[in-house]
Scaffold this motif. Structure first.
Motif, short mmCIF file in Angstrom:
data_model
loop_
_atom_site.label_atom_id
_atom_site.label_comp_id
_atom_site.label_asym_id
_atom_site.label_seq_id
_atom_site.Cartn_x
_atom_site.Cartn_y
_atom_site.Cartn_z
N THR A 1 -47.44 2.51 -53.68
CA THR A 1 -48.33 1.62 -53.06
C THR A 1 -48.21 1.73 -51.51
O THR A 1 -46.97 2.14 -51.01
N PHE A 2 -49.41 1.48 -50.74
CA PHE A 2 -49.29 1.62 -49.31
C PHE A 2 -49.12 0.37 -48.57
O PHE A 2 -49.21 0.30 -47.38
N ALA A 3 -48.79 -0.71 -49.36
CA ALA A 3 -48.67 -1.94 -48.85
C ALA A 3 -47.68 -1.98 -47.67
O ALA A 3 -48.08 -2.60 -46.72
N ASN A 4 -46.57 -1.48 -47.68
CA ASN A 4 -45.58 -1.50 -46.63
C ASN A 4 -46.22 -0.99 -45.39
O ASN A 4 -45.89 -1.38 -44.24
N TYR A 5 -46.81 0.32 -45.71
CA TYR A 5 -47.45 0.87 -44.34
C TYR A 5 -48.71 -0.07 -43.62
O TYR A 5 -48.51 -0.24 -42.43
N LYS A 6 -49.23 -0.47 -44.42
CA LYS A 6 -50.28 -1.52 -44.17
C LYS A 6 -49.58 -2.83 -43.48
O LYS A 6 -50.32 -3.20 -42.26
N GLU A 7 -48.74 -3.19 -44.01
CA GLU A 7 -48.06 -4.54 -43.36
C GLU A 7 -47.45 -4.06 -41.77
O GLU A 7 -47.51 -4.89 -41.09
N TRP B 1 -48.28 -1.65 -39.98
CA TRP B 1 -49.53 -1.36 -38.72
C TRP B 1 -49.91 -2.67 -38.60
O TRP B 1 -50.19 -2.87 -37.14
N VAL B 2 -50.54 -3.37 -39.33
CA VAL B 2 -51.22 -4.61 -39.07
C VAL B 2 -50.45 -5.95 -38.89
O VAL B 2 -50.33 -6.42 -37.48
N THR B 3 -50.03 -6.50 -39.95
CA THR B 3 -48.96 -7.65 -39.63
C THR B 3 -47.92 -7.42 -38.67
O THR B 3 -47.42 -8.18 -37.91
#
Lengths: 310, 279
Positions: B56-62, B64-66
């Motif tokens: 999953t790319f969830a960590n990257y998204k988190e 970068w964004v959060t």
């Protein structure tokens, strides 16, 4: 150049001779930005902290002159001995890894070989990774319970159960310094490659024609040809080994117990945790003196007549 | 044993060395990439996964964004680019003056720069802090950039000087005869001849400034101004166990320097050979 200058001064044009400043100001303009920045942000702070090392330096209020007191305290502080011992440990652990494997890889990658560019780039990448990232990998991989290192060692039956790599100061420091060696192999490789390139290829060709074996060529051309490079690598790595800081500082999120201290982390903690700035500054200059001494001794080892040209 | 056989053995030995070291080099990064691509609750499971599943790319998204890593990325990038351009120009010009001309003060200047290289930077970090404070440059991009430039001058001047020393005097005279001046010679000829040095120096400067930690931590206490290394360290402090997130942020921080290195790497060995290891 010489000609144009004499012509100019001899020509009876009535023009006044250009003054010393006018002849040179162009050159000083080239040097000026560097000098101004360097005097302001490096030299002035260095002199400032040197002067303050002789005082009881508080950030606010007066800092009374105390002579050599800070230096005497440094020399009698047992923690200073521990910090230098730990730096020496870094020297012993990380330098052989970098020199031996860096040289090995350079020799293998100096000759034409398939994938040469790829391997050179690959081995250099750890050098480019900042310590904060390397320390995260380290803490993860060397974890006692879920780390890859213990897993691989157990799987290959080298150990029975997981080792607590972060369990004692010596074990932690040896493993983190080994990781530092891992990070630096590519740097040593690159310098050795540069050194190998400056050995003329016709030496190999000529000796090949004379019937020298590969081993003889290595022994009598490569080894002496790399002498200066090796000294250069070891001098720089030694200075680096005693300047070890980031990994130790980051390992404990800035609060290393004194058993784990290296000189620079001790300097930092004395200033920013204990707010003992005078002592910290004195320790800095003792440390600088040690580094300068090590460098001078090692530069003495550099042969005057460089053997690099063959 | 025939020569042919011996050659095959040497060749295989070389490849064995390369492959063993490739594994040792890649393994930590591989470990990191796998963990960064997994949901966070799997980061500390045993045995460690070598072949990843359920990515999953969830960590990257988190991150970068959060985690505002987009913002820290921009901070790091601005400071690094400015300090790299500034450091290159300033060190290069100084090296040019010291290498090509004999003028009063030359030896003192050279000695001063080389001499200070031996004093650890930590030694004067407190006076630097006070200085920036007095100049109202604490917590500013300008302040940190100027410190980076000043700190990088000695080594890079040394690197460039090695190159400039080798440019024949005749070339400069030719430029002057054609109506050029020192600046023309410097900017049109000397720099071009020294491209391997420029590439080497730019990569080293970029790498040093991009990864610099202690100065960024000490002089930029305002979270808005953090650079990537400081932000990763703060992430570690706040989420000790979220390795997926920490590694995703780390990988984001590694990309620019690796791309830059791969672009310029063919110059580097030449640059180092001529600049640093002449003996």
């Amino acid at each position: 150049m010489q000609n144009s200058l004499t012509l100019e001064s001899a020509a009876p044009t009535g023009k006044p001779r250009r003054s010393w400043l006018r002849r040179h100001y162009g050159i000083y303009l080239f040097a000026l930005p560097a000098i101004v920045l360097f005097l302001t942000f490096s030299v002035y702070p260095i002199l400032y902290s040197f002067v303050k090392s002789f005082s009881d330096w508080q950030l606010l209020g007066a800092s009374p002159f105390v002579g050599l007191r800070n230096y005497r305290t440094v020399l009698s502080d047992p923690n200073v001995g521990i910090a230098f011992k730990n730096a020496l440990l870094n020297f012993v652990v990380s330098i052989p890894i970098q020199v031996v494997f860096g040289l090995l890889l350079a020799i293998v990658l100096d000759r034409p070989i398939r994938g040469r560019g790829f391997f050179r780039a690959l081995f250099y990448i750890p050098v480019l990774v900042t310590w904060i990232v390397v320390i995260q990998i380290y803490m993860y991989m060397f974890n006692k319970d879920y780390g890859l290192i213990n897993y691989l060692l157990i799987k290959s039956h080298l150990i029975g159960e997981g080792i607590d790599w972060l369990g004692s100061p010596t074990r932690t420091l040896v493993s983190v310094f080994a990781m530092g060696g891992w990070k630096g192999i590519g740097w040593a490789m690159l310098i050795f490659l540069a050194g190998l390139q400056s050995i003329p290829t016709d030496l190999y060709e000529a000796s090949g024609l004379d019937g020298a074996s590969k081993w003889q060529q290595f022994r009598y051309i490569t080894v002496p040809g790399l002498r200066n490079t090796t000294v250069f690598v070891i001098v720089l790595l030694s200075i680096g080994a005693f300047n070890v800081f980031d990994q130790v500082f980051l390992l404990f999120n800035g609060a290393a117990p004194s058993d784990y201290d290296v000189p620079l982390s001790m300097i930092y903690n004395k200033a920013f945790s204990d707010l003992n700035f005078g002592y910290s500054a004195a320790l800095s200059y003792v440390m600088a003196a040690v580094i300068i001494l090590i460098s001078l001794i090692q530069f003495k080892l550099l042969p005057k007549n460089s053997g690099m040209e063959g | 044993m025939g020569l042919r056989n011996r050659n095959i053995i040497t060749k295989s030995l070389r490849y064995i060395v390369l492959i063993v070291f490739a594994v040792i080099t890649i393994l930590p990064f591989w470990n990191m990439i796998v963990v960064s691509l997994k949901p966070f609750q799997f980061a500390m499971s045993y045995p460690p996964q070598i072949v990843p599943t359920d990515l999953t790319f969830a960590n990257y998204k988190e991150a970068w964004v959060t985690g505002s890593f987009g913002h820290y990325f921009k901070n790091s990038f601005l400071i690094t680019v400015a300090a790299t351009i500034g450091g290159t120009l300033v060190a290069c010009m100084l090296a040019f003056a010291l290498s090509r001309y004999r003028f009063p003060g030359r030896r003192i200047i050279f000695g001063l720069f080389i001499g200070t290289m031996m004093i650890p930077g930590i030694t004067f970090i407190i006076p630097q802090y006070l200085l920036l404070k007095n100049l109202h440059l604490l917590n500013t991009y300008t302040g940190l950039t100027l410190l980076y430039i000043a700190g990088s001058i000695p080594f890079h001047m040394f690197l460039y000087k090695g190159f400039f020393d080798d440019i024949p005097k005749e070339l400069e005279e030719a430029v002057i005869i054609d109506g050029g001046n020192r600046w023309t010679f410097f900017s049109r000829v000397a720099i071009h001849i020294s491209l391997p040095a420029v590439a080497t120096s730019v990569i080293m400067l970029f790498n040093g400034n991009w990864g610099e930690f202690l100065g960024a931590l000490t002089f930029m206490s305002d979270p808005e101004k953090w650079t990537l290394p400081v932000a990763i360290r703060m992430l570690q402090g706040a989420h000790t166990t979220e390795y997926g997130l920490i590694f995703a942020a780390s990988i984001i921080s590694m990309l620019p320097i690796i791309i830059l290195f791969l672009t310029f790497q063919r110059f580097i060995i030449k640059g180092i050979a001529a600049g640093a290891v002449k003996g």
